[in-house]
Design a protein around this motif. Structure first.
Motif, PDB file in Angstrom:
ATOM      1  N   LYS A 169       0.817  -1.219   0.000  1.00 49.89           N
ATOM      2  CA  LYS A 169       0.000   0.000   0.000  1.00 49.89           C
ATOM      3  C   LYS A 169       0.852   1.272   0.000  1.00 49.89           C
ATOM      4  O   LYS A 169       0.348   2.346   0.293  1.00 49.89           O
TER       5      LYS A 169
ATOM      6  N   CYS B  65      -5.953  -4.249   9.432  1.00 45.84           N
ATOM      7  CA  CYS B  65      -5.130  -4.139   8.227  1.00 45.84           C
ATOM      8  C   CYS B  65      -3.658  -4.011   8.608  1.00 45.84           C
ATOM      9  O   CYS B  65      -2.791  -4.697   8.049  1.00 45.84           O
TER      10      CYS B  65
ATOM     11  N   ARG C 143      -0.702  -6.587   7.639  1.00 48.96           N
ATOM     12  CA  ARG C 143       0.290  -6.113   6.683  1.00 48.96           C
ATOM     13  C   ARG C 143       1.597  -5.660   7.325  1.00 48.96           C
ATOM     14  O   ARG C 143       2.600  -5.493   6.622  1.00 48.96           O
ATOM     15  N   LYS C 144       1.571  -5.422   8.640  1.00 52.53           N
ATOM     16  CA  LYS C 144       2.797  -4.942   9.298  1.00 52.53           C
ATOM     17  C   LYS C 144       3.192  -5.789  10.508  1.00 52.53           C
ATOM     18  O   LYS C 144       4.313  -6.291  10.586  1.00 52.53           O
TER      19      LYS C 144
ATOM     20  N   PRO D  36      -3.014   5.025   1.439  1.00 55.71           N
ATOM     21  CA  PRO D  36      -4.406   5.310   1.796  1.00 55.71           C
ATOM     22  C   PRO D  36      -4.547   5.967   3.167  1.00 55.71           C
ATOM     23  O   PRO D  36      -5.583   6.571   3.446  1.00 55.71           O
ATOM     24  N   CYS D  37      -3.547   5.831   4.014  1.00 58.91           N
ATOM     25  CA  CYS D  37      -3.651   6.282   5.403  1.00 58.91           C
ATOM     26  C   CYS D  37      -2.744   7.471   5.710  1.00 58.91           C
ATOM     27  O   CYS D  37      -2.468   7.758   6.868  1.00 58.91           O
TER      28      CYS D  37
ATOM     29  N   TRP E 112      -3.458   8.286   9.489  1.00 59.39           N
ATOM     30  CA  TRP E 112      -4.797   7.796   9.888  1.00 59.39           C
ATOM     31  C   TRP E 112      -5.682   8.971  10.318  1.00 59.39           C
ATOM     32  O   TRP E 112      -6.387   8.911  11.329  1.00 59.39           O
TER      33      TRP E 112
HETATM   34  S1  SF4 Z   1      -1.201   2.002   7.330  1.00 62.64           S
HETATM   35 FE1  SF4 Z   1      -3.230   1.737   6.354  1.00 62.64          FE
HETATM   36  S2  SF4 Z   1      -2.913   0.565   4.460  1.00 62.64           S
HETATM   37 FE2  SF4 Z   1      -1.033   0.417   5.714  1.00 62.64          FE
HETATM   38  S3  SF4 Z   1      -1.267  -1.494   6.798  1.00 62.64           S
HETATM   39 FE3  SF4 Z   1      -2.075   0.131   8.156  1.00 62.64          FE
HETATM   40  S4  SF4 Z   1      -4.281   0.357   7.715  1.00 62.64           S
HETATM   41 FE4  SF4 Z   1      -3.331  -0.903   6.094  1.00 62.64          FE
END
Ligand code: SF4
Length: 249
Positions: A84, A132, A136-137, A215-216, A231
């Motif tokens: 992302k 998310c 993803r992290k 997106p964040c 965020w």
């Molecule tokens: S920062 Fe946003 S897009 Fe990236 S892992 Fe976290 S919620 Fe998902």
């Protein structure tokens, strides 16, 4: 800026095996060290072959990446490739790694099967950003850190929020976590960019003082804190990698 000097008064790895005690011991033993001396000690004396840097290759990352490269350009650098990121960040990562001669930048990605199951359309960030970030992290980082006893982060106290009381050395999830720039000011970061002629992340020129997933991340206006664009409006200030993980599930 700090000068790298030989650390000759401390012998070998810190004694206590318990991470909490080890962190306290390290904090005490290295209290007088400049950031570069601290990194040199950690990489070559305390945790040789057992320490990694985790970097977002964001707005201020070049300073710490450059310092690590001065100490040892072969240290593993973990980049959480969430899928992302801004294209500008991915290009900056490649450019900076080449410029600094970093030989072991690792793209750490989320598990594909888990994403297929929980985020097939890639929109989980909209309805459940904590989940998310976890997929993803947090989980990929937990796996990537297996085999390491310590890791290095670029967090600073002036970034505010939960970071205002950040120690230079701490214990988390059975490992030592070191924040060599914890007590640096924004001006010192800017000075380091100039002194070392470091390239800026291209998005810093268009209003992004802190850069995460596209997106964040929003640009911020001048009176906001640097991380205000992360965020935005969601009441979320951290992705979760700096909070305890109860299990890798
Ligand atoms: S920062 Fe946003 S897009 Fe990236 S892992 Fe976290 S919620 Fe998902």
């Amino acid at each position: 800026m700090q000068e790298l000097s030989t650390v000759s008064s401390l012998a070998g790895a810190p004694g206590p095996a318990d991470p909490m005690l080890q962190a306290m011991h390290l904090e005490t033993e290295t209290r007088e060290f400049y950031s570069l001396e601290l990194l040199d000690f950690l990489v070559h004396r305390a945790f040789p072959g057992r320490i990694a840097l985790v970097s977002s290759f964001g707005a201020e990352s070049a300073v710490l990446l450059d310092m690590v490269a001065q100490v040892n350009r072969h240290i593993p650098v973990i980049f959480l490739e969430t899928g992302k990121h801004f294209t500008e960040t991915l290009m900056y990562r490649d450019r900076l790694a080449e410029r600094l001669g970093l030989s072991d930048v690792r793209d750490v990605k989320p598990e594909a099967a888990r994403l297929d199951r929980e985020d097939p359309e890639g929109t989980l960030w909209q309805r459940a950003p904590d989940r998310c970030c976890h997929l993803r992290k947090v989980l990929p980082l937990a796996q990537a850190l297996e085999g390491f006893d310590a890791w290095i982060t670029g967090r600073k106290r002036y970034q505010g929020g939960e970071r205002e009381r950040l120690p230079r050395v701490e214990a988390a999830e059975g490992r030592i976590k070191v924040n060599p720039l914890a007590d640096w000011s924004l001006q010192e970061i800017r000075n380091a960019f100039m002194a070392r002629d470091l390239p800026a992340h291209p998005l810093t020129r268009v209003g992004y003082p802190s850069i995460g997933c596209a997106p964040c991340t929003n640009p911020v206006i001048s009176r906001e804190t640097p991380r205000a664009g992360r965020w935005h409006g969601l009441g979320k200030t951290e992705c979760g990698i700096h909070k305890p993980v109860s299990s890798v599930e």
